[in-house]
Design an enzyme around this catalytic site. Structure first.
Site, short mmCIF file in Angstrom:
data_model
loop_
_atom_site.label_atom_id
_atom_site.label_comp_id
_atom_site.label_asym_id
_atom_site.label_seq_id
_atom_site.Cartn_x
_atom_site.Cartn_y
_atom_site.Cartn_z
N PRO A 114 0.88 -1.33 -0.20
CA PRO A 114 -0.07 0.09 0.06
C PRO A 114 0.84 1.06 0.05
O PRO A 114 1.37 1.92 1.26
CB PRO A 114 -0.80 -0.38 1.37
N LEU A 115 1.05 1.51 -1.06
CA LEU A 115 2.17 2.76 -1.27
C LEU A 115 1.44 4.05 -1.37
O LEU A 115 0.75 4.53 -2.16
CB LEU A 115 2.86 2.64 -2.79
N THR A 116 1.65 4.76 -0.23
CA THR A 116 1.19 6.15 -0.28
C THR A 116 1.30 7.15 -1.09
O THR A 116 2.68 7.29 -1.68
CB THR A 116 1.54 6.94 1.30
N GLN A 173 -5.89 -0.29 3.98
CA GLN A 173 -4.99 -0.34 5.05
C GLN A 173 -5.57 0.87 5.93
O GLN A 173 -5.49 2.39 5.38
CB GLN A 173 -3.57 0.25 4.61
N CYS A 175 4.27 3.25 9.28
CA CYS A 175 4.57 4.49 8.80
C CYS A 175 5.72 5.21 9.72
O CYS A 175 5.42 5.24 10.80
CB CYS A 175 3.31 5.32 8.78
N ALA A 194 7.30 -3.11 -2.97
CA ALA A 194 6.95 -1.79 -2.86
C ALA A 194 7.53 -0.49 -3.73
O ALA A 194 7.26 -0.54 -4.94
CB ALA A 194 7.32 -1.38 -1.49
N ARG A 195 8.87 -0.31 -3.50
CA ARG A 195 9.50 0.51 -4.38
C ARG A 195 9.97 -0.17 -5.61
O ARG A 195 10.02 0.61 -6.85
CB ARG A 195 10.85 1.22 -3.77
#
Length: 599
Positions: free
Chosen positions: A199-201, A253, A284, A408-409
């Protein structure tokens, strides 16, 4: 930041939506009601095709659409293709009636309040076999939900079994009325061995998730949503919960610091949206969240953390997952002590990011520590996260014993990473294929955020946010050794074609040069650009001559397109790349929003 000119010369929504009724505000309305005056001040169209009109058969933005020429008739009427009209397929929207009730605080959370009372008295929430018969919702004397959804009321803690004769009903009594869902009967989350998109902000929006799903992502999760904003009915926060039909396994999330707000928010989502699991953000690292007691701060607040997990697990009918880091301080690991407790509290799955809060994204992820945590979490499945940028990295991660990997990245740098992992190969993707991915993202973005001025600006904003990562990718065919490492600074290089070189740049001028016309320059005279890969130039405007002439190294064009470094290592490098693109946001009106004629 939202440009101030958005609020000037905006057309009234009653005219945009072609409503038969007059404007509700009448003379007090602050928007324009003169379509002719609006068209005089409206910017020119960005292209001849409207994505919404071609996809859904009708563009709801009418004359305000930045591609309005594709669906406006000779008299300015909004055209409709009746045979292609279909409703948007995106789910989990916010109902207006529910939003008003949330803002007026008229929604009742009976299950959450019952669970919180049990937690405050020291009781572990959870129905026992003797106390599994609740009062039927809607019966005489039973409380009703203001939102219109029937909800069962939990029995008081310590209450004995209720006799069937004492259950007040207003109709036939069924097993569904008297038997509550037991924890062991909850829907199971079986995603072991699947590829999980983190879950990438900001960057993990719905259009980006659609891109990743197309390349093989199995599990997706919405961006971090703040529970207090959801309980207030904020439209922007509820937009983070939207789900596309292609997302077959989807979760949301939540972030919060207090058991009451988290539990109530979980109950609200449990009866209003369709998800397969709910995730708690305990990883976070940003100060805005940490200083309020949320994110990584919950790892040091065991009592609050336990109440949040137990309370949310009590009111949810779907599995509850948790995402954590190794700890708060760099040399003080806490995950191995929290994992057995999370298993006892009712978490169905935990994802562990192999860095602490102090590390942020510096240094390598500690996969040796993740391997130790697998044993501590057993039999609860544990997913690992950190530094996955190739199928070789994923294979080494799976050797630690984790149930699966979260990407993620790595997905931001190369969204086709999921295909590489599943096919166990390095994909030497061409520059034209990468540009086609950006074209699809803009189409998905216009569908999601809209095709009017604000929607185009939002699409551009999130596109630039993604480009600050995407420009760090180094093509496989240019690497001296495989694979590319996520913590290594990308080198200077010249691409195998003109487009590949420009896509490695942080400079907005180079990205504009992809779409715009280049003046003729002296050089070897050979055509450069994406057409070197076999594509045909649509017109002479896009013919770009090779400027890498050793006889004329001082050419101004050569200096403007010299090899560039894609980004620096760490957060500072990403911030510099993002700043270099976002500062020129207004100058990219023609980049990638009309790439269909470029291809």
């Amino acid at each position: 930041m939202k440009p101030t000119h958005y609020d000037k010369n905006r057309l009234c929504p009653s005219l945009v939506q072609e409503s038969a009724a007059k404007c509700f505000f009448g003379d007090r309305c602050r928007f324009l009601h003169d379509v002719g005056l609006y068209l005089e001040t409206k910017p020119s169209d960005l292209g001849p095709r409207c994505v919404l009109f071609e996809t859904f058969g009708r563009c709801p933005y009418g004359v305000t659409c930045r591609f309005a020429g594709a669906h406006l008739g000779p008299e300015g009427q909004n055209l409709v293709q009746e045979e292609r009209v279909q409703a948007p397929l995106v789910r989990n929207g916010l109902d207006k009636a529910l939003q008003q009730q949330l803002r007026k605080r008229k929604v009742r959370f009976e299950r959450a309040e019952q669970a919180l009372r049990q937690l405050s008295k020291g009781h572990v929430p959870g129905p026992s076999p003797e106390a599994a018969v609740p009062e039927v919702s809607g019966a005489k004397g039973a409380p009703l939900q203001d939102s219109g959804d029937a909800q069962q009321a939990l029995p008081e803690p310590g209450a004995g079994a209720l006799a069937s004769s004492s259950v007040r009903t207003c109709g036939p009594l069924t097993d569904e009325d008297v038997v509550r869902l037991r924890p062991c009967e909850k829907r199971r989350l079986d995603i072991s061995g699947k590829l999980y998109l983190a879950p990438l902000t900001t960057c993990g929006n719905l259009p980006f998730r659609r891109i990743c799903k197309r390349f093989g992502a199995d599990v997706t999760c919405g961006e971090m949503a703040v529970c207090t904003n959801l309980l207030q009915g904020q439209t922007s926060e509820w937009a983070l919960l939207r789900r596309h039909p292609c997302e077959d396994v989807f979760g949301v999330q939540l972030e919060g610091a207090f058991p009451d707000t988290m539990t109530k928010c979980a109950e609200l989502l449990n009866r209003t949206i369709e998800v397969d699991f709910v995730d708690i953000n305990v990883g976070c690292p940003i100060d805005l969240v940490y200083k309020k007691g949320g994110g990584c701060a919950l790892m040091n607040r065991a009592a609050k953390f336990q109440q949040i997990v137990r309370g949310m697990n009590q009111v949810l009918d779907v599995p509850l997952t948790v995402k954590i880091r190794t700890g708060v301080q760099e040399r003080v690991n806490l995950a191995h002590r929290l994992l057995p407790e999370l298993r006892d509290w009712g978490a169905a799955l935990v994802t562990l990011h192999g860095r602490s809060r102090e590390q942020r994204y510096t240094k390598l992820a500690d996969w040796e520590y993740i391997a130790q945590c697998v044993t501590a979490a057993s039999p609860m499945p544990l997913f690992g996260n950190g530094d996955i940028l190739s199928y070789e990295d994923a294979n080494r991660a799976m050797q630690t014993g984790v149930a699966g990997v979260m990407v993620a990245r790595g997905a931001l740098l190369k969204p086709w990473l999921f295909t590489e992992i599943k096919e166990q190969r390095h994909w030497d993707i061409s520059s034209s294929e990468r540009l086609a991915i950006l074209q699809d993202f803009t189409h998905y973005g216009l569908e999601h955020w809209g095709s009017d001025t604000q929607g185009v600006e939002k699409t551009r904003r999130f596109l630039l946010e993604w480009l600050s990562f995407l420009c760090r990718y180094v093509p496989v065919g240019l690497l001296e050794r495989l694979p590319q490492r996520i913590n290594e600074r990308p080198p200077y290089y010249v691409g195998r074609d003109y487009l590949e070189t420009l896509m490695a740049s942080q400079r907005a001028a180079d990205w504009i040069r992809i779409r715009c016309r280049e003046p003729p320059v002296r050089g070897c005279g050979s055509l450069r650009g994406p057409w070197a890969a076999g594509l045909t130039s649509p017109c002479a405007l896009f013919a770009v001559r090779c400027c890498w002439d050793p006889c004329r190294p001082t050419s101004s064009f050569c200096q403007s397109t010299r090899p560039t470094r894609t980004s620096s290592r760490g957060v500072g490098g990403r911030a510099r790349a993002q700043q270099g693109l976002l500062l020129h946001e207004k100058t990219i009106n023609f980049i990638l929003l009309k790439t269909q004629d470029f291809l």
